[in-house]
Motif scaffolding. Structure first.
Motif, PDB file in Angstrom:
ATOM      1  N   ASN A  70      -1.096   2.606   1.638  1.00 39.07           N
ATOM      2  CA  ASN A  70      -1.033   1.139   1.547  1.00 39.07           C
ATOM      3  C   ASN A  70      -1.820   0.615   0.348  1.00 39.07           C
ATOM      4  O   ASN A  70      -1.374  -0.309  -0.342  1.00 39.07           O
ATOM      5  CB  ASN A  70      -1.587   0.511   2.827  1.00 39.07           C
ATOM      6  N   LEU A  71      -2.992   1.191   0.098  1.00 39.75           N
ATOM      7  CA  LEU A  71      -3.819   0.734  -1.023  1.00 39.75           C
ATOM      8  C   LEU A  71      -3.178   1.077  -2.366  1.00 39.75           C
ATOM      9  O   LEU A  71      -3.199   0.261  -3.294  1.00 39.75           O
ATOM     10  CB  LEU A  71      -5.218   1.358  -0.931  1.00 39.75           C
ATOM     11  N   LEU A  72      -2.609   2.280  -2.480  1.00 39.22           N
ATOM     12  CA  LEU A  72      -1.948   2.649  -3.728  1.00 39.22           C
ATOM     13  C   LEU A  72      -0.740   1.758  -4.013  1.00 39.22           C
ATOM     14  O   LEU A  72      -0.397   1.505  -5.165  1.00 39.22           O
ATOM     15  CB  LEU A  72      -1.510   4.115  -3.679  1.00 39.22           C
ATOM     16  N   GLY A  73      -0.106   1.260  -2.941  1.00 33.96           N
ATOM     17  CA  GLY A  73       1.043   0.389  -3.116  1.00 33.96           C
ATOM     18  C   GLY A  73       0.703  -0.965  -3.682  1.00 33.96           C
ATOM     19  O   GLY A  73       1.596  -1.711  -4.111  1.00 33.96           O
ATOM     20  N   LEU A  74      -0.587  -1.319  -3.712  1.00 30.93           N
ATOM     21  CA  LEU A  74      -1.007  -2.599  -4.281  1.00 30.93           C
ATOM     22  C   LEU A  74      -1.179  -2.535  -5.790  1.00 30.93           C
ATOM     23  O   LEU A  74      -1.387  -3.571  -6.430  1.00 30.93           O
ATOM     24  CB  LEU A  74      -2.326  -3.048  -3.636  1.00 30.93           C
ATOM     25  N   LEU A  75      -1.122  -1.344  -6.360  1.00 30.98           N
ATOM     26  CA  LEU A  75      -1.232  -1.225  -7.809  1.00 30.98           C
ATOM     27  C   LEU A  75       0.048  -1.735  -8.481  1.00 30.98           C
ATOM     28  O   LEU A  75       1.142  -1.635  -7.904  1.00 30.98           O
ATOM     29  CB  LEU A  75      -1.476   0.234  -8.202  1.00 30.98           C
ATOM     30  N   PRO A  76      -0.051  -2.288  -9.690  1.00 32.43           N
ATOM     31  CA  PRO A  76       1.156  -2.794 -10.387  1.00 32.43           C
ATOM     32  C   PRO A  76       2.156  -1.674 -10.654  1.00 32.43           C
ATOM     33  O   PRO A  76       1.773  -0.533 -10.948  1.00 32.43           O
ATOM     34  CB  PRO A  76       0.585  -3.365 -11.698  1.00 32.43           C
ATOM     35  N   HIS A  77       3.427  -2.015 -10.540  1.00 30.37           N
ATOM     36  CA  HIS A  77       4.540  -1.090 -10.820  1.00 30.37           C
ATOM     37  C   HIS A  77       4.456   0.160  -9.932  1.00 30.37           C
ATOM     38  O   HIS A  77       4.797   1.268 -10.368  1.00 30.37           O
ATOM     39  CB  HIS A  77       4.566  -0.693 -12.293  1.00 30.37           C
ATOM     40  N   SER A  78       3.989  -0.004  -8.714  1.00 31.95           N
ATOM     41  CA  SER A  78       3.883   1.117  -7.791  1.00 31.95           C
ATOM     42  C   SER A  78       4.902   0.963  -6.667  1.00 31.95           C
ATOM     43  O   SER A  78       5.603  -0.043  -6.574  1.00 31.95           O
ATOM     44  CB  SER A  78       2.458   1.209  -7.224  1.00 31.95           C
ATOM     45  N   PHE A  79       4.959   1.975  -5.822  1.00 32.16           N
ATOM     46  CA  PHE A  79       5.888   1.979  -4.698  1.00 32.16           C
ATOM     47  C   PHE A  79       5.109   2.283  -3.428  1.00 32.16           C
ATOM     48  O   PHE A  79       4.275   3.195  -3.404  1.00 32.16           O
ATOM     49  CB  PHE A  79       6.978   3.032  -4.913  1.00 32.16           C
ATOM     50  N   THR A  80       5.361   1.499  -2.377  1.00 33.24           N
ATOM     51  CA  THR A  80       4.661   1.681  -1.105  1.00 33.24           C
ATOM     52  C   THR A  80       5.599   2.318  -0.089  1.00 33.24           C
ATOM     53  O   THR A  80       6.495   1.650   0.433  1.00 33.24           O
ATOM     54  CB  THR A  80       4.164   0.325  -0.570  1.00 33.24           C
ATOM     55  N   ALA A  90      -7.506  -5.874   2.693  1.00 32.99           N
ATOM     56  CA  ALA A  90      -7.984  -5.808   4.073  1.00 32.99           C
ATOM     57  C   ALA A  90      -6.847  -5.459   5.030  1.00 32.99           C
ATOM     58  O   ALA A  90      -7.016  -4.636   5.941  1.00 32.99           O
ATOM     59  CB  ALA A  90      -8.627  -7.139   4.464  1.00 32.99           C
ATOM     60  N   VAL A  91      -5.683  -6.078   4.831  1.00 28.29           N
ATOM     61  CA  VAL A  91      -4.530  -5.817   5.699  1.00 28.29           C
ATOM     62  C   VAL A  91      -4.094  -4.354   5.596  1.00 28.29           C
ATOM     63  O   VAL A  91      -3.726  -3.731   6.601  1.00 28.29           O
ATOM     64  CB  VAL A  91      -3.369  -6.757   5.329  1.00 28.29           C
ATOM     65  N   ALA A  92      -4.146  -3.784   4.393  1.00 27.01           N
ATOM     66  CA  ALA A  92      -3.746  -2.391   4.198  1.00 27.01           C
ATOM     67  C   ALA A  92      -4.592  -1.459   5.051  1.00 27.01           C
ATOM     68  O   ALA A  92      -4.067  -0.514   5.674  1.00 27.01           O
ATOM     69  CB  ALA A  92      -3.873  -2.019   2.723  1.00 27.01           C
ATOM     70  N   LEU A  93      -5.889  -1.716   5.117  1.00 28.10           N
ATOM     71  CA  LEU A  93      -6.772  -0.875   5.917  1.00 28.10           C
ATOM     72  C   LEU A  93      -6.657  -1.180   7.408  1.00 28.10           C
ATOM     73  O   LEU A  93      -6.669  -0.279   8.249  1.00 28.10           O
ATOM     74  CB  LEU A  93      -8.221  -1.065   5.455  1.00 28.10           C
ATOM     75  N   ILE A  94      -6.525  -2.472   7.730  1.00 22.88           N
ATOM     76  CA  ILE A  94      -6.434  -2.869   9.140  1.00 22.88           C
ATOM     77  C   ILE A  94      -5.160  -2.317   9.775  1.00 22.88           C
ATOM     78  O   ILE A  94      -5.187  -1.829  10.914  1.00 22.88           O
ATOM     79  CB  ILE A  94      -6.487  -4.403   9.272  1.00 22.88           C
ATOM     80  N   GLN A  95      -4.055  -2.389   9.064  1.00 25.63           N
ATOM     81  CA  GLN A  95      -2.796  -1.884   9.616  1.00 25.63           C
ATOM     82  C   GLN A  95      -2.832  -0.378   9.824  1.00 25.63           C
ATOM     83  O   GLN A  95      -2.251   0.140  10.782  1.00 25.63           O
ATOM     84  CB  GLN A  95      -1.626  -2.261   8.698  1.00 25.63           C
ATOM     85  N   ALA A  96      -3.509   0.341   8.938  1.00 19.28           N
ATOM     86  CA  ALA A  96      -3.676   1.782   9.138  1.00 19.28           C
ATOM     87  C   ALA A  96      -4.487   2.050  10.400  1.00 19.28           C
ATOM     88  O   ALA A  96      -4.158   2.945  11.197  1.00 19.28           O
ATOM     89  CB  ALA A  96      -4.363   2.403   7.917  1.00 19.28           C
TER      90      ALA A  96
END
Length: 226
Positions: free
Chosen positions: A83-93, A205-211
Motif C-alpha cells: 500500500n505504501l509503495l503504491g503512493l509513490l508517483p507513477h507506481s502501481f498498487t 495512515a490509511v495504507a497502514l490501518i487497512q493492512a
C-alpha cells in the motif's frame, strides 16, 4: 482529450507481459535481514515494530492459534508495504485489484474455517444456529448464518480494495484540480495543494490501518476456530 481516472489501476505490462508478479515481490527487497545487513537502528526498529504488532495480534490466541504468527506478520508486512509503495508517483498498487485481494482472503479464511471444523466441529456447527432459536426459524437461520460465513472473505477483499481505490482516486482528482487551477487562480490552487498534502498524509495512515484491519480480521476468524 479526457483522462481515464482508472488508468493507474490497469496492470502494467512490458512487451505485453504483465509484470505484476515482480511488483508484488518488490516490497520484500525493502526489509533488511541479518544476512544482508549488519544490525543497525533500522533493523532494531523493524524488529521492535514486528514484536509490537505480533504481541497485539497473538494476545487473544491459544497455543494452536499462535502457530499462525509467521503467516499473520508476513501478511501485514506485505499489505502495508504494498500500500505504501503504491503512493509513490507513477507506481502501481496491487491491492487495488479485487482478484488479488480475494486471492489472499479466500485461502486464509478457508484455512481458518477448515481448522475449526477439524478440531472444534461441534462449536463450529453451533455457530450456524444461535442458542434458543424457535423451531420454525431454525432452517432460515441456518441458511442466513451459512451465507454470512461465506461472505466473510468477500467482505475482507472488498473492504481493502474499496478503501485503497477510493483514496487513490480522490488524490488523483484533487491533484488534477490543483494543476488546472495553477494557471487560473493561484490562491485557490494553493488551498487545494494544502488539501492534497493533508490527503496524502491521511493516505499513508490509511495504507497502514487497512493492512492492520485485514490482518486483524483474519486473526479474529482464526480465533473463532481454534
Amino acid at each position: 482529450m479526457n483522462e481515464n481516472l482508472f488508468a493507474s489501476f490497469i496492470t502494467p505490462t512490458i512487451v505485453g507481459i504483465p509484470i505484476v508478479v515482480l511488483i508484488i515481490m518488490a516490497p520484500s527487497i525493502l526489509f533488511p535481514s541479518s544476512t544482508r545487513l549488519i544490525t543497525s537502528r533500522l533493523t532494531s526498529l523493524q524488529q521492535w515494530l514486528i514484536q509490537l504488532v505480533l504481541k497485539q495480534l497473538m494476545m487473544m490466541h491459544n497455543i494452536k492459534g499462535r502457530t499462525w504468527a509467521l503467516m499473520l506478520i508476513s501478511l501485514i508486512l506485505f499489505i502495508g508495504s504494498t500500500n505504501l509503495l503504491g503512493l509513490l508517483p507513477h507506481s502501481f498498487t496491487p491491492t487495488t485489484q479485487l482478484s488479488m485481494n480475494l486471492g489472499m482472503a479466500i485461502p486464509l479464511w478457508a484455512a481458518a474455517v477448515i481448522t475449526g471444523f477439524r478440531y472444534k466441529t461441534k462449536v463450529s456447527l453451533a455457530h450456524l444456529l444461535p442458542q434458543g432459536t424457535p423451531a420454525l426459524l431454525i432452517p432460515m437461520l441456518v441458511i442466513i448464518e451459512t451465507i454470512s460465513l461465506f461472505i466473510q472473505p468477500m467482505a475482507l477483499a472488498v473492504r481493502l480494495t474499496a478503501n485503497i481505490t477510493a483514496g487513490h482516486l480522490l488524490m488523483h482528482l484533487v491533484g488534477g484540480a490543483t494543476l488546472v487551477l495553477t494557471s487560473i487562480s493561484p490562491t485557490t490552487a494553493s488551498i487545494t495543494l494544502i488539501i492534497l498534502v493533508l490527503l496524502t498524509i491521511l493516505e499513508f495512515a490509511v495504507a497502514l490501518i487497512q493492512a492492520y484491519v485485514f490482518t486483524l480480521l483474519v486473526s479474529l476468524y482464526l480465533h473463532d476456530n481454534t
